[in-house]
Design a protein around this motif. Structure first.
Motif, short mmCIF file in Angstrom:
data_model
loop_
_atom_site.label_atom_id
_atom_site.label_comp_id
_atom_site.label_asym_id
_atom_site.label_seq_id
_atom_site.Cartn_x
_atom_site.Cartn_y
_atom_site.Cartn_z
N THR A 114 0.86 -1.19 0.00
CA THR A 114 0.00 0.00 0.00
C THR A 114 0.90 1.24 0.00
O THR A 114 1.76 1.39 0.88
CB THR A 114 -0.93 0.01 1.22
OG1 THR A 114 -1.78 -1.14 1.19
CG2 THR A 114 -1.79 1.27 1.24
N VAL A 115 0.68 2.12 -0.97
CA VAL A 115 1.54 3.30 -1.14
C VAL A 115 0.70 4.57 -0.94
O VAL A 115 -0.32 4.76 -1.62
CB VAL A 115 2.18 3.31 -2.54
CG1 VAL A 115 3.05 4.56 -2.72
CG2 VAL A 115 3.00 2.05 -2.75
N PRO A 116 1.10 5.45 -0.02
CA PRO A 116 0.36 6.72 0.16
C PRO A 116 0.68 7.71 -0.96
O PRO A 116 1.82 7.78 -1.44
CB PRO A 116 0.86 7.23 1.51
CG PRO A 116 2.22 6.62 1.67
CD PRO A 116 2.17 5.29 0.98
N VAL A 117 -0.33 8.44 -1.40
CA VAL A 117 -0.16 9.49 -2.41
C VAL A 117 -0.88 10.74 -1.93
O VAL A 117 -1.81 10.67 -1.12
CB VAL A 117 -0.72 9.06 -3.79
CG1 VAL A 117 0.05 7.85 -4.33
CG2 VAL A 117 -2.21 8.75 -3.70
N THR A 118 -0.45 11.89 -2.44
CA THR A 118 -1.11 13.14 -2.07
C THR A 118 -2.36 13.34 -2.91
O THR A 118 -2.53 12.70 -3.96
CB THR A 118 -0.16 14.34 -2.27
OG1 THR A 118 0.11 14.47 -3.67
CG2 THR A 118 1.13 14.14 -1.49
N GLU A 162 -3.25 4.94 -1.56
CA GLU A 162 -4.06 5.46 -0.45
C GLU A 162 -3.81 6.97 -0.34
O GLU A 162 -2.68 7.39 -0.09
CB GLU A 162 -3.66 4.76 0.85
CG GLU A 162 -4.48 5.16 2.04
CD GLU A 162 -4.05 4.39 3.29
OE1 GLU A 162 -3.00 4.76 3.86
OE2 GLU A 162 -4.74 3.42 3.66
N VAL A 163 -4.86 7.74 -0.60
CA VAL A 163 -4.73 9.20 -0.58
C VAL A 163 -4.51 9.67 0.86
O VAL A 163 -5.32 9.39 1.75
CB VAL A 163 -5.96 9.89 -1.18
CG1 VAL A 163 -5.82 11.41 -1.09
CG2 VAL A 163 -6.15 9.46 -2.63
N ALA A 164 -3.38 10.35 1.07
CA ALA A 164 -3.04 10.83 2.41
C ALA A 164 -3.69 12.19 2.65
O ALA A 164 -3.53 13.12 1.84
CB ALA A 164 -1.52 10.94 2.55
#
Length: 384
Positions: A285-289, A345-347
């Motif tokens: 799972t990678v966070p993105v803005t 995953e939108v941070a």
């Protein structure tokens, strides 16, 4: 088994052939029954095992012309029961050796050659007392990366082996065990249960076929000692948690020439702080803005044990969308690898200040006419 038991067995009836059946008929009947009753096809079936032995004995006699002739003469002479010298009406005696019939000597080479031709292997003669070694199970824990990539690990095994003092006989040095008189060395005794012959381990020798009168002081007569060894076990790439690996012949050594048991290694896989696993695929799972998801962008994604890869996000990427990076997963049996499944995953910022807050407020004002919940509210109204 007594002479009376041997003679009163009707081998023709056991094979299901007539007394004038030719050699080809006898052989065909035997092959059919042997395949049907062979222990490999009737695991733990004692009735089938005893019938298999009877069929084998019958064929060993009826397939040999000389033994068959002696058997027929014995059946003719003693059809009404065995008469021993001085016993029974009229007494009587016979001058042939029944041991010759069942010893396996003569043409044909005994039952071992017969079984070898049918099942592709030679069988041991009854009464040798060989015993297969026990299976051993061990549990090992490997890291997530070791499970995916594979690893050779040292495994210490403690198992029983032949006692070094008595060389496995169980008898004190300078003495030897004797053949068990109850089972005559076979390790089994037979009982008659409802017309069927049942075999069970001999109670006097505990199935060993031998009796020790002067036990070895080191192993107390068991014939077994304890040994420790370190074995290097290869954990194949791609194993999963709970998988059992079987290593043939790496268990407890057999007794008196018997085969060794097997070693089963149960694998426990530790977790990973970044990656997960779904079959042959790895997950991350990678966070993105918010701007990266809304406007589209290129982001760096980590891989297990390798360099990062670049993933292109299209404009309007929703939260929770999963992308596939091919060939960066766990190894398959054919040498290829599974994929890496990347979920974005939108941070959401925990706090906004200055120009960042002002820019977001301007964005909110510019998009105030877009009701993102309109479709949801319409569906709910229709179902009301």
């Amino acid at each position: 088994m007594s002479t009376k038991d041997w003679i009163e067995k009707d081998y023709y009836k056991i094979l299901g052939v007539s007394k004038d059946a030719d050699a080809a008929t006898v052989k065909k009947a035997y092959r059919t029954l042997a395949r049907e009753l062979h222990p490999d096809r009737n695991t733990n079936d004692k009735v089938a095992e005893e019938r298999f032995k009877d069929v084998s004995e019958a064929y060993s006699v009826l397939s040999d012309p000389q033994k068959r002739k002696q058997y027929d003469e014995a059946r003719t002479l003693f059809g009404g029961g065995i008469r021993t010298p001085g016993g029974g009406a009229g007494g009587g005696s016979f001058n042939f050796d029944l041991g010759d019939i069942f010893s396996g000597s003569g043409a044909g080479g005994g039952l071992g050659d017969v079984f070898g031709g049918i099942f592709g292997q030679r069988t041991r003669p009854r009464g040798t007392g060989t015993r297969r070694g026990a299976d051993v199970e061990r549990e090992v824990t490997v890291t997530f990366t070791e499970a995916v990539e594979g690893k050779t690990i040292p495994l210490k095994l403690t198992s029983s082996s032949a006692c070094p003092s008595c060389a496995g006989t169980g008898a004190r040095a300078g003495t030897v065990p004797r053949v068990c008189p109850t089972c005559t060395g076979t390790g089994f005794t037979s009982t008659d249960s409802g017309g069927f012959g049942m075999a069970e381990p001999c109670k006097d020798c505990k199935g060993r076929g031998l009796v020790v009168d002067d036990p070895c002081p080191v192993c107390s007569g068991s014939g077994r000692g304890t040994t420790s060894k370190v074995m290097h076990v290869r954990i194949p790439a791609g194993v999963v948690d709970g998988q059992r690996i079987r290593l043939r012949g790496k268990g407890v050594p057999g007794e008196r020439g018997g085969p060794a048991g097997d070693l089963y290694v149960v694998i426990h896989v530790g977790g990973h702080p970044v990656f997960g696993r779904r079959g042959e695929n790895l997950t991350v799972t990678v966070p993105v803005t918010f701007p990266e998801a809304a406007l589209g962008s290129e982001i760096k994604v980590p891989t297990l044990g390798g360099s990062a890869v670049t993933l292109r996000l299209p404009p309007g990427t929703p939260n929770g969308r999963t992308f596939r990076v091919r060939g960066r997963g766990a190894p398959r049996k054919d040498g290829t690898r599974g994929d890496l499944l990347v979920t974005v995953e939108v941070a959401v910022p925990q706090s906004l200040k200055g120009t960042a807050k002002e820019a977001l407020e301007e964005f909110q004002t510019a998009t105030s006419g877009d009701d993102v919940r309109a479709e949801l509210m319409n569906l709910a109204a229709k179902e009301a």
